[in-house]
Design an enzyme around this catalytic site. Structure first.
Site, PDB file in Angstrom:
ATOM      1  N   GLY A  85      73.345  11.279  65.647  1.00 38.46           N
ATOM      2  CA  GLY A  85      72.872   9.980  64.653  1.00 38.46           C
ATOM      3  C   GLY A  85      71.538   9.478  65.046  1.00 38.46           C
ATOM      4  N   GLY A  86      71.433   8.599  65.936  1.00 40.30           N
ATOM      5  CA  GLY A  86      70.272   7.615  66.090  1.00 40.30           C
ATOM      6  C   GLY A  86      69.014   8.779  66.405  1.00 40.30           C
TER       7      GLY A  86
ATOM      8  CD  GLU B 141      80.305  12.585  65.296  1.00 35.04           C
ATOM      9  OE1 GLU B 141      79.074  12.949  65.586  1.00 35.04           O
ATOM     10  OE2 GLU B 141      80.768  11.942  64.235  1.00 35.04           O
TER      11      GLU B 141
ATOM     12  CD  GLU C 185      79.084   5.418  61.810  1.00 36.14           C
ATOM     13  OE1 GLU C 185      78.435   5.647  60.769  1.00 36.14           O
ATOM     14  OE2 GLU C 185      78.913   5.432  62.930  1.00 36.14           O
TER      15      GLU C 185
ATOM     16  N   GLY D 189      76.741   5.965  69.015  1.00 39.75           N
ATOM     17  CA  GLY D 189      75.723   4.672  69.115  1.00 39.75           C
ATOM     18  C   GLY D 189      75.918   3.952  70.319  1.00 39.75           C
TER      19      GLY D 189
ATOM     20  CG  HIS E 285      80.772   9.683  60.629  1.00 42.07           C
ATOM     21  ND1 HIS E 285      80.830   8.525  61.192  1.00 42.07           N
ATOM     22  CD2 HIS E 285      80.051  10.295  61.542  1.00 42.07           C
ATOM     23  CE1 HIS E 285      80.189   8.063  62.292  1.00 42.07           C
ATOM     24  NE2 HIS E 285      79.460   9.562  62.231  1.00 42.07           N
TER      25      HIS E 285
ATOM     26  CB  SER F  90      75.204   8.845  72.784  1.00 36.74           C
ATOM     27  OG  SER F  90      75.725   7.331  72.332  1.00 36.74           O
TER      28      SER F  90
ATOM     29  CG  ASN G   1      75.651  10.650  60.131  1.00 30.66           C
ATOM     30  OD1 ASN G   1      75.117  10.440  58.934  1.00 30.66           O
ATOM     31  ND2 ASN G   1      76.686  10.357  60.800  1.00 30.66           N
ATOM     32  CD1 TRP G   2      69.146  11.756  59.335  1.00 35.43           C
ATOM     33  CD2 TRP G   2      68.011  11.516  57.106  1.00 35.43           C
ATOM     34  NE1 TRP G   2      68.221  12.699  59.096  1.00 35.43           N
ATOM     35  CE2 TRP G   2      67.459  12.660  57.994  1.00 35.43           C
ATOM     36  CE3 TRP G   2      67.423  11.056  55.962  1.00 35.43           C
ATOM     37  CZ2 TRP G   2      66.203  13.063  57.118  1.00 35.43           C
ATOM     38  CZ3 TRP G   2      66.316  11.463  55.573  1.00 35.43           C
ATOM     39  CH2 TRP G   2      65.906  12.878  56.243  1.00 35.43           C
ATOM     40  CE  LYS G   3      75.490   7.217  62.672  1.00 35.27           C
ATOM     41  NZ  LYS G   3      76.275   6.558  63.553  1.00 35.27           N
TER      42      LYS G   3
END
Ligand code: PEP
Length: 257
Positions: free
Chosen positions: A241-242, A174, A104, A180, A102, A220, A9-11
């Site tokens: 993600g990251g 999640e 977010e 994150g 998601h 994470s 997930n590149w956001k």
């Protein structure tokens, strides 16, 4: 059959050129070590920003088991919704997957279960596969409400589907406190919740569908903890993600099955 999946997930990260380079670097690694040679024969999905999708789909073209996905879609088919993107637009760009719910989107953009059910509905109507995200907040876990929260998110957001639509869904668990933060759920916590989710699926759709259903872990997840997480019986891969923004790191995760 349960599919092993590593999804990035590149956001809201990377310019188009940076995104193209990231996808190309990962695809070059996959070309050298095809996914089917990796234990579990994983699939890979890049959930990129909208404006990257057409370029990314050119890069993955011809690579077995690699897909591009959108991070969101609108719940209506078309109309006066300035700035929004519909499921049919995503489909028409040759894209196969979309993220729904998601945390977010839920927490920063106030998307509730009812809206998410509408998004999931229009996505599957347009023949997109959805990755439906669920997860509890830290205080919900601390107050031992996490199972109730997940049960409710699934019931209201996803379990209205008939079997045929449901076969186009994957779930990503999640926990919001892990996204994150650098604090991942322990393998035991992930397994416990994934087993709970599988049990909810079995109660709603039957044991056979539940056994074959793919449930991803996100929060994470990185190349150091992926192996232990993916080893759990009910963890079928990850939504990353990251750590999906660095080609080498993400490819190590892909190889963690
Ligand atoms: C995510 O945003 O879906 C996610 C899991 O992020 P991170 O891996 O950075 O925690």
């Amino acid at each position: 059959m349960r599919k092993k999946i590593a999804a990035g997930n590149w956001k809201m990260n990377t310019t188009v050129d940076e995104g193209k380079k990231l996808a190309k670097d990962i695809c070059d690694m996959i070309a050298k070590k095809p996914l089917k040679t990796i234990n579990g024969n994983p699939g890979v999905i890049f959930f990129t920003p909208f404006v990257h999708l057409i370029e990314i789909s050119k890069i993955i073209d011809g690579l077995d088991g690699v897909y591009a996905g959108a991070q969101n879609c609108h719940s209506k088919p078309s109309g006066a919704f300035t700035g929004e993107v519909s499921a049919s637009m995503i489909k028409s760009a040759g894209i196969t997957h979309v993220l729904v719910g998601h945390s977010e989107r839920r927490n920063l953009f106030n998307e509730n279960n009812k809206m998410l059910a509408a998004k999931a509905s229009i996505a599957v109507e347009n023949d997109l596969k959805i990755v439906f995200c669920c997860g509890e907040l830290l205080d919900e876990r601390e107050n031992e409400k996490h199972f109730d929260v997940i049960r409710n998110q699934l019931k209201e957001g996803l379990f209205w589907m008939d079997e045929r639509s449901f076969s186009n869904a994957l779930i990503a668990y999640e926990p919001v406190w892990a996204i994150g933060t650098g604090v991942n759920a322990t393998p035991g916590q992930a397994q416990e919740m994934h087993a709970f989710i599988r049990k909810q699926i079995a109660e709603k759709y039957g044991k056979k569908i539940a056994e074959n259903f793919t449930i991803l872990y996100g929060g994470s997840c990185n190349s150091k903890n992926a192996k232990q997480l993916f080893k759990q019986e009910d963890v079928d891969g990850g939504l990353i993600g990251g750590a999906s923004l660095k080609a080498g790191e993400f490819f190590k995760i892909v190889q963690s099955f």
